[in-house]
Design an enzyme around this catalytic site. Structure first.
Site, PDB file in Angstrom:
ATOM      1  N   SER A  51       0.864  -1.171   0.000  1.00 18.46           N
ATOM      2  CA  SER A  51       0.000   0.000   0.000  1.00 18.46           C
ATOM      3  C   SER A  51       0.902   1.222   0.000  1.00 18.46           C
ATOM      4  O   SER A  51       2.087   1.135   0.337  1.00 18.46           O
ATOM      5  CB  SER A  51      -0.941  -0.005   1.213  1.00 18.46           C
ATOM      6  OG  SER A  51      -0.210  -0.160   2.417  1.00 18.46           O
ATOM      7  N   GLU A  78       1.368   5.594   0.705  1.00 15.81           N
ATOM      8  CA  GLU A  78       0.901   6.866   1.240  1.00 15.81           C
ATOM      9  C   GLU A  78       1.318   8.010   0.333  1.00 15.81           C
ATOM     10  O   GLU A  78       2.452   8.067  -0.128  1.00 15.81           O
ATOM     11  CB  GLU A  78       1.468   7.105   2.641  1.00 15.81           C
ATOM     12  CG  GLU A  78       1.001   8.428   3.251  1.00 15.81           C
ATOM     13  CD  GLU A  78       1.492   8.628   4.660  1.00 15.81           C
ATOM     14  OE1 GLU A  78       1.021   7.892   5.557  1.00 15.81           O
ATOM     15  OE2 GLU A  78       2.360   9.502   4.881  1.00 15.81           O
ATOM     16  N   ASP A 100      -0.093  15.897  15.073  1.00 18.19           N
ATOM     17  CA  ASP A 100       1.062  16.570  15.651  1.00 18.19           C
ATOM     18  C   ASP A 100       0.654  17.872  16.335  1.00 18.19           C
ATOM     19  O   ASP A 100      -0.377  18.467  16.001  1.00 18.19           O
ATOM     20  CB  ASP A 100       2.096  16.877  14.563  1.00 18.19           C
ATOM     21  CG  ASP A 100       2.668  15.612  13.941  1.00 18.19           C
ATOM     22  OD1 ASP A 100       2.797  14.612  14.680  1.00 18.19           O
ATOM     23  OD2 ASP A 100       2.976  15.629  12.734  1.00 18.19           O
ATOM     24  N   GLN A 128       5.194   3.730  12.175  1.00 16.54           N
ATOM     25  CA  GLN A 128       6.134   4.753  11.757  1.00 16.54           C
ATOM     26  C   GLN A 128       7.301   4.043  11.062  1.00 16.54           C
ATOM     27  O   GLN A 128       7.538   2.854  11.290  1.00 16.54           O
ATOM     28  CB  GLN A 128       6.629   5.518  12.993  1.00 16.54           C
ATOM     29  CG  GLN A 128       7.605   6.646  12.717  1.00 16.54           C
ATOM     30  CD  GLN A 128       7.017   7.689  11.793  1.00 16.54           C
ATOM     31  OE1 GLN A 128       7.121   7.544  10.575  1.00 16.54           O
ATOM     32  NE2 GLN A 128       6.388   8.713  12.340  1.00 16.54           N
ATOM     33  N   PHE A 161      13.589  14.110   9.974  1.00 17.76           N
ATOM     34  CA  PHE A 161      12.257  13.623  10.328  1.00 17.76           C
ATOM     35  C   PHE A 161      12.361  12.511  11.360  1.00 17.76           C
ATOM     36  O   PHE A 161      11.576  12.450  12.319  1.00 17.76           O
ATOM     37  CB  PHE A 161      11.531  13.146   9.074  1.00 17.76           C
ATOM     38  CG  PHE A 161      10.084  12.812   9.304  1.00 17.76           C
ATOM     39  CD1 PHE A 161       9.282  13.613  10.110  1.00 17.76           C
ATOM     40  CD2 PHE A 161       9.512  11.694   8.718  1.00 17.76           C
ATOM     41  CE1 PHE A 161       7.946  13.315  10.322  1.00 17.76           C
ATOM     42  CE2 PHE A 161       8.175  11.375   8.929  1.00 17.76           C
ATOM     43  CZ  PHE A 161       7.395  12.191   9.733  1.00 17.76           C
ATOM     44  N   HIS A 200       3.726  -1.031   3.837  1.00 18.21           N
ATOM     45  CA  HIS A 200       3.126   0.263   3.530  1.00 18.21           C
ATOM     46  C   HIS A 200       4.240   1.267   3.248  1.00 18.21           C
ATOM     47  O   HIS A 200       5.094   1.506   4.110  1.00 18.21           O
ATOM     48  CB  HIS A 200       2.276   0.745   4.709  1.00 18.21           C
ATOM     49  CG  HIS A 200       1.543   2.018   4.458  1.00 18.21           C
ATOM     50  ND1 HIS A 200       0.473   2.103   3.589  1.00 18.21           N
ATOM     51  CD2 HIS A 200       1.721   3.285   4.935  1.00 18.21           C
ATOM     52  CE1 HIS A 200       0.011   3.341   3.562  1.00 18.21           C
ATOM     53  NE2 HIS A 200       0.765   4.096   4.358  1.00 18.21           N
TER      54      HIS A 200
END
Length: 288
Positions: A7, A9, A101, A170, A210, A259
């Site tokens: 999948s 994002e 966030d 994550q 990040f 993902h």
């Protein structure tokens, strides 16, 4: 090795050029027959309408399930649930339910006075509707706000108990991070699927920054590898090799779904999928 399900994002575009990049990403990756596309949601709902529009268009043009992000940040309970209804009306019945966030550079999350206090409350409200597939976030390297890894896993269990169907983690850089987490979750009585989130690294500096913000552990060897690759102009080759190796190691340990966080840059993700044996199955339809 059995080919994993995949999948992807993407994030909603804010400009015309970004819209073309999103469309190019969909064209490149939809033929791989993903389980779904997920569409992110800007901090404080800053891309709320854009997320809805992007999710709607992706659903209509790809014919594939789309899982839209929905957060608790900067909105009342009524506004958040209204947004969920808009997704459903657009044929988007999968939601990634997240706390979100902190707003405006603040260090800590602050709930809207009339909003959901946390992701568990949001999940419970969505589950009561009984018309959404609910996905949630999970953190192999421990969420920065969690007191401990035990507390981190117990909170994930609360999200499943509230009605979540599946978790997406994550990103992480080493397979042992996910595999250890998977074992800890199983020991805590979590039985629902936990899908590893994979970040193909298109820019090491951005990925490192990040990772620091979200608590992802950065291996020293990886820093050194990218320093050497940048000197030699081989960062893309390194990123492809490392990501394919990470995914292959996970699949060898029984992981059956991955993902990918594409950042609307499909080439590296597509190359990694190809290395895993995930090849084009379908063509993306034209806009109706």
């Amino acid at each position: 090795m059995t080919n994993p399900a995949v999948s992807f994002e993407v994030f909603p575009p804010k400009t015309v050029d970004a819209a073309f990049k999103l469309w190019d990403t969909a064209q490149a990756l939809a033929p791989l027959a993903p389980r779904f596309f997920s569409v992110t949601y800007g901090a404080g709902g800053t891309t709320r309408d854009l997320t809805h529009d992007a999710a709607h268009v992706l659903r209509r043009t790809s014919g594939l399930p789309v899982s839209a992000h929905l957060t608790c940040v900067g909105a009342s309970v009524a506004d958040t649930m209204e947004q969920a209804e808009k997704f459903h009306a657009a044929g988007v019945t999968d939601i990634v339910a997240l706390r979100g966030d902190p707003q405006n550079g603040e260090e800590r999350f602050a709930a809207h006075p009339e909003g959901f206090k946390n992701s568990v409350e949001l999940i419970e409200a969505l589950a009561l509707q009984d018309k959404f597939t609910i996905r949630v976030g999970a953190y192999p390297d421990c969420h920065p706000d969690a007191a401990s890894q035990h507390a981190n896993i117990q909170y994930l269990k609360r999200k499943f108990d509230a009605g979540a169907h599946e978790a997406i983690t994550q990103f992480f850089f080493e397979p042992k991070s996910f595999l250890r987490f998977r074992d800890q979750c199983a020991a805590a009585g979590i039985t629902k699927p936990i899908v590893p989130g994979i970040l193909p690294i298109t820019n090491w500096t951005s990925a490192r920054n990040f990772a620091t913000r979200c608590g992802t552990k950065i291996p020293a060897w990886m820093e050194e590898a990218y320093r050497a690759a940048e000197r030699d102009g081989r960062t893309e080759l390194l990123s492809t090799a490392l990501c394919a190796e990470l995914c292959s190691a996970l699949v060898d340990e029984g992981v059956d779904a991955l993902h990918f966080y594409t950042l609307n840059r499909p080439d590296l993700t597509r190359d990694v999928c190809r290395a895993l044996g995930v090849t084009p199955q379908t063509a993306l339809s034209n806009v109706a």
